[in-house]
Motif scaffolding. Structure first.
Motif, short mmCIF file in Angstrom:
data_model
loop_
_atom_site.label_atom_id
_atom_site.label_comp_id
_atom_site.label_asym_id
_atom_site.label_seq_id
_atom_site.Cartn_x
_atom_site.Cartn_y
_atom_site.Cartn_z
N THR A 76 -27.03 -18.98 20.55
CA THR A 76 -28.09 -18.90 21.66
C THR A 76 -28.46 -17.57 21.88
O THR A 76 -29.38 -17.03 22.27
CB THR A 76 -27.79 -19.91 22.64
OG1 THR A 76 -27.41 -21.29 21.97
CG2 THR A 76 -29.02 -19.96 23.36
N ARG A 77 -26.98 -16.98 22.28
CA ARG A 77 -27.27 -15.39 22.94
C ARG A 77 -27.92 -14.39 21.63
O ARG A 77 -28.49 -13.85 22.09
CB ARG A 77 -25.93 -15.11 23.38
CG ARG A 77 -25.85 -13.57 23.72
CD ARG A 77 -26.86 -13.36 25.02
NE ARG A 77 -26.11 -14.04 26.22
CZ ARG A 77 -26.87 -14.14 27.45
NH1 ARG A 77 -28.21 -13.88 27.17
NH2 ARG A 77 -26.46 -14.85 28.25
N GLN A 78 -27.36 -14.57 20.46
CA GLN A 78 -27.87 -13.85 19.74
C GLN A 78 -29.51 -14.20 19.14
O GLN A 78 -30.25 -13.42 18.93
CB GLN A 78 -27.23 -14.19 18.32
CG GLN A 78 -25.87 -13.46 17.99
CD GLN A 78 -25.19 -13.97 16.79
OE1 GLN A 78 -25.20 -14.95 16.23
NE2 GLN A 78 -24.19 -13.16 16.27
N LEU A 79 -29.94 -15.48 19.52
CA LEU A 79 -31.33 -15.65 19.21
C LEU A 79 -31.96 -15.37 20.31
O LEU A 79 -33.30 -14.91 19.92
CB LEU A 79 -31.22 -17.51 19.10
CG LEU A 79 -32.67 -17.95 18.85
CD1 LEU A 79 -32.97 -17.50 17.57
CD2 LEU A 79 -32.71 -19.46 19.07
N PRO A 87 -39.57 -11.87 14.55
CA PRO A 87 -40.23 -13.13 14.25
C PRO A 87 -38.81 -14.19 14.29
O PRO A 87 -37.81 -13.89 13.74
CB PRO A 87 -40.84 -13.02 13.14
CG PRO A 87 -40.88 -11.55 12.82
CD PRO A 87 -40.07 -10.89 13.22
N LEU A 88 -39.02 -15.42 14.59
CA LEU A 88 -38.27 -16.33 14.69
C LEU A 88 -37.46 -16.91 13.19
O LEU A 88 -36.22 -16.86 13.42
CB LEU A 88 -38.71 -17.66 15.05
CG LEU A 88 -37.90 -19.21 15.13
CD1 LEU A 88 -36.80 -18.71 16.14
CD2 LEU A 88 -38.76 -20.22 15.70
N GLU A 89 -38.27 -16.60 12.28
CA GLU A 89 -37.73 -16.94 10.92
C GLU A 89 -36.67 -15.88 10.50
O GLU A 89 -35.69 -16.24 10.06
CB GLU A 89 -39.11 -17.12 10.02
CG GLU A 89 -38.43 -17.61 8.48
CD GLU A 89 -38.03 -16.44 7.75
OE1 GLU A 89 -37.13 -16.43 6.66
OE2 GLU A 89 -38.63 -15.33 7.82
N GLU A 90 -37.08 -14.82 10.90
CA GLU A 90 -36.17 -13.58 10.45
C GLU A 90 -35.04 -13.69 11.48
O GLU A 90 -33.74 -13.16 10.65
CB GLU A 90 -37.00 -12.31 10.69
CG GLU A 90 -36.08 -10.91 10.08
CD GLU A 90 -36.90 -9.81 10.29
OE1 GLU A 90 -36.16 -8.82 10.74
OE2 GLU A 90 -37.97 -9.78 10.34
N CYS A 91 -35.17 -14.01 12.79
CA CYS A 91 -33.92 -14.18 13.58
C CYS A 91 -32.97 -14.96 12.86
O CYS A 91 -31.65 -14.82 12.67
CB CYS A 91 -34.36 -14.71 14.91
SG CYS A 91 -35.20 -13.36 15.72
N LEU A 92 -33.21 -16.32 12.55
CA LEU A 92 -32.48 -17.37 12.29
C LEU A 92 -31.66 -17.13 10.80
O LEU A 92 -30.60 -17.09 10.67
CB LEU A 92 -33.22 -18.48 11.93
CG LEU A 92 -33.64 -19.48 13.21
CD1 LEU A 92 -34.63 -20.57 12.91
CD2 LEU A 92 -32.46 -20.00 13.97
N GLY A 109 -28.32 -22.55 8.08
CA GLY A 109 -29.29 -22.43 7.08
C GLY A 109 -30.30 -23.34 6.95
O GLY A 109 -31.42 -23.41 6.69
N ASN A 110 -29.79 -24.76 7.38
CA ASN A 110 -30.42 -25.99 7.45
C ASN A 110 -31.79 -25.99 8.42
O ASN A 110 -32.79 -26.30 8.18
CB ASN A 110 -29.89 -27.12 7.46
CG ASN A 110 -30.84 -28.60 7.24
OD1 ASN A 110 -31.37 -28.54 6.68
ND2 ASN A 110 -30.02 -29.43 7.89
N LEU A 121 -38.88 -25.19 16.10
CA LEU A 121 -37.62 -24.83 16.17
C LEU A 121 -36.79 -26.23 16.72
O LEU A 121 -35.73 -26.65 16.21
CB LEU A 121 -37.21 -23.81 17.14
CG LEU A 121 -35.84 -23.37 17.13
CD1 LEU A 121 -35.07 -23.09 15.86
CD2 LEU A 121 -35.63 -22.26 18.18
N ALA A 122 -37.36 -26.76 17.63
CA ALA A 122 -36.68 -28.04 18.23
C ALA A 122 -36.61 -29.13 17.36
O ALA A 122 -35.62 -29.87 17.04
CB ALA A 122 -37.46 -28.68 19.54
N GLU A 123 -37.82 -29.30 16.60
CA GLU A 123 -37.64 -30.31 15.43
C GLU A 123 -36.55 -30.04 14.18
O GLU A 123 -35.74 -30.81 13.55
CB GLU A 123 -39.05 -30.60 14.61
CG GLU A 123 -39.96 -31.36 15.62
CD GLU A 123 -39.39 -32.58 16.05
OE1 GLU A 123 -38.94 -33.37 15.26
OE2 GLU A 123 -39.43 -32.97 17.32
N ALA A 124 -36.89 -28.68 14.01
CA ALA A 124 -35.64 -28.13 12.93
C ALA A 124 -34.29 -28.32 13.46
O ALA A 124 -33.46 -28.87 12.53
CB ALA A 124 -36.03 -26.69 12.56
#
Length: 409
Positions: A76-79, A87-92, A109-110, A121-124
């Motif tokens: 969570t801290r890294q995110l 962007p969110l996709e690159e962060c994950l 990864g999932n 993100l919440a649904e993922a």
């Protein structure tokens, strides 16, 4: 359905990595083509394979693969930090690549694959429910809906870190008394089983009757030497039956109610849960989550069933239009300070900050109360241990002194 990892290039020339569910590799390629992505590499998803392997080796229930509290807090801290610049996709993708543990890498990864497929993100995160509890996903969803996900993630990281700090203080506070108690029990049992029988052999032929204290210690020593295994089995059976009985809601409720009534201990548990509730509610209110939803989700995190039932009643009272402070006061299971600060926050329109202050104060009180209690508990354990050892030594010395008096020495 099988999952396939891919490397593709979109119309803007941006590299896209992730995983997609499809019946076959050809169907996966068709799905990517619909997005107008040029497929560079496509194959079975290694993260999904690793996750299935982790699941098969870990079993079910408590052993289901999930992020630990420390891993979730770090993620969570890294995110929250990376979303400020990427962007969110690159962060994950970056976080999952940097994760050292294969199981955690597979879980992240999932989640990343869900984002690539277009899920919020919440649904993922719902794909990995053991790792991301409902209260966590609710706050993430609130951040997505309000467009303030980086700020919400930052607050959520603060919340998880403070909760981890409280747990660490509890464990560190209890570690020394528990170890000291176990050592004291082991020393006394060793004396009674190994030392006392060899010493009292010298008194077997004594013509005079041994002192009462000596006879009691000898009888207890013989019992422990012969039946220690039965005693250990009985204790283990009692613990097992008690744990199974706790699955009964009525019995669990009575036990939790009795625990809350124990002097000092009950207050400690009450304030600890109240501090956690106040901090969680403050964070959710700042995330613009409805108060009723925050209370409902927070109730799931309370382990004491008495306070959980009180929170459920508070949820219904607030849903019906009542104030939080009135509902807390009517419940009678939370400290007056929390009720007072909640009322002040409602009156001033600053409920979130006032709950945050209540949590800070209750945590400081918990820390000071725990330190004072342990300062008294540690010498008490030493005194009890010393008294037990002194009793054993006295039981051995009394016959020796008696023999000396008979011989006139």
């Amino acid at each position: 359905m099988p999952r396939f990892s891919y490397l593709a290039i979109d119309l803007k020339g941006t590299e896209k990595r992730g995983a997609i569910e499809a019946a076959s590799e050809a169907q996966a390629a068709e799905k990517l083509a619909v997005r107008q992505w040029h497929v560079v590499r496509l194959g079975p998803d290694a993260a999904a394979s690793a996750r299935r392997a982790a699941t098969s080796t870990s079993g079910l229930g408590w052993f289901a693969p999930k992020l630990s509290d420390k891993q979730l807090s770090l993620f969570t801290r890294q995110l929250s930090s990376l979303m400020m610049v990427s962007p969110l996709e690159e962060c994950l993708r970056t976080i999952s690549r940097q994760t050292e543990k294969p199981r955690a890498r597979a879980i992240l990864g999932n989640v990343h694959a869900g984002i690539v497929e277009g899920l919020p993100l919440a649904e993922a995160m719902r794909r990995e429910e053991p790792s991301f509890p409902p209260i966590y996903r609710a706050m993430i969803a609130a951040g997505e809906n309000s467009g303030s996900l980086p700020n919400i993630a930052d607050r959520l990281a603060d919340l998880l870190e403070k909760q981890a700090a409280v747990r660490s203080k509890i464990l560190s506070a209890l570690a020394y008394p528990i170890v000291l108690s176990l050592v004291a029990i082991a020393v006394v049992m060793g004396l009674m089983i190994k030392v006392v029988p060899r010493v009292v052999e010298q008194f077997d032929n004594a013509s005079r009757q041994l002192p009462a204290l000596t006879r009691v210690v000898i009888a207890l020593s013989r019992f422990l030497a012969e039946w220690w295994w039965a005693l250990a089995l009985l204790v283990a059976l009692a613990v097992l039956l008690f744990v199974r009985a706790l699955r009964n809601p009525a019995f669990r409720y009575r036990i939790d109610d009795a625990v809350l009534r124990i002097p000092f201990v009950g207050r400690l548990i009450r304030d600890m849960h109240a501090a956690s509730l106040a901090r969680t509610l403050a964070t959710m209110i700042e995330a613009r989550l409805p108060l009723v939803d925050g209370l409902r989700l927070s109730a799931r995190t309370v382990s004491n069933t008495v306070q959980r039932k009180a929170l459920e009643a508070i949820v219904e009272q607030v849903r019906a239009g009542g104030s939080l402070s009135t509902a807390l006061r009517d419940a009678g299971r939370f400290p007056p300070l929390l009720v007072y600060l909640a009322a002040s926050g409602e009156a001033a329109g600053q409920l979130g900050p006032m709950l945050e202050r209540a949590a800070d104060y209750l945590e400081r009180e918990f820390e000071s109360f725990t330190s004072a209690a342990l300062a008294l508990l540690e010498p008490a354990i030493i005194i009890v241990m010393g008294a037990a050892v002194a009793t054993i030594i006295l039981a051995i010395l009394l016959p020796i002194l008696q023999l000396q008096n008979l011989t006139g020495l």
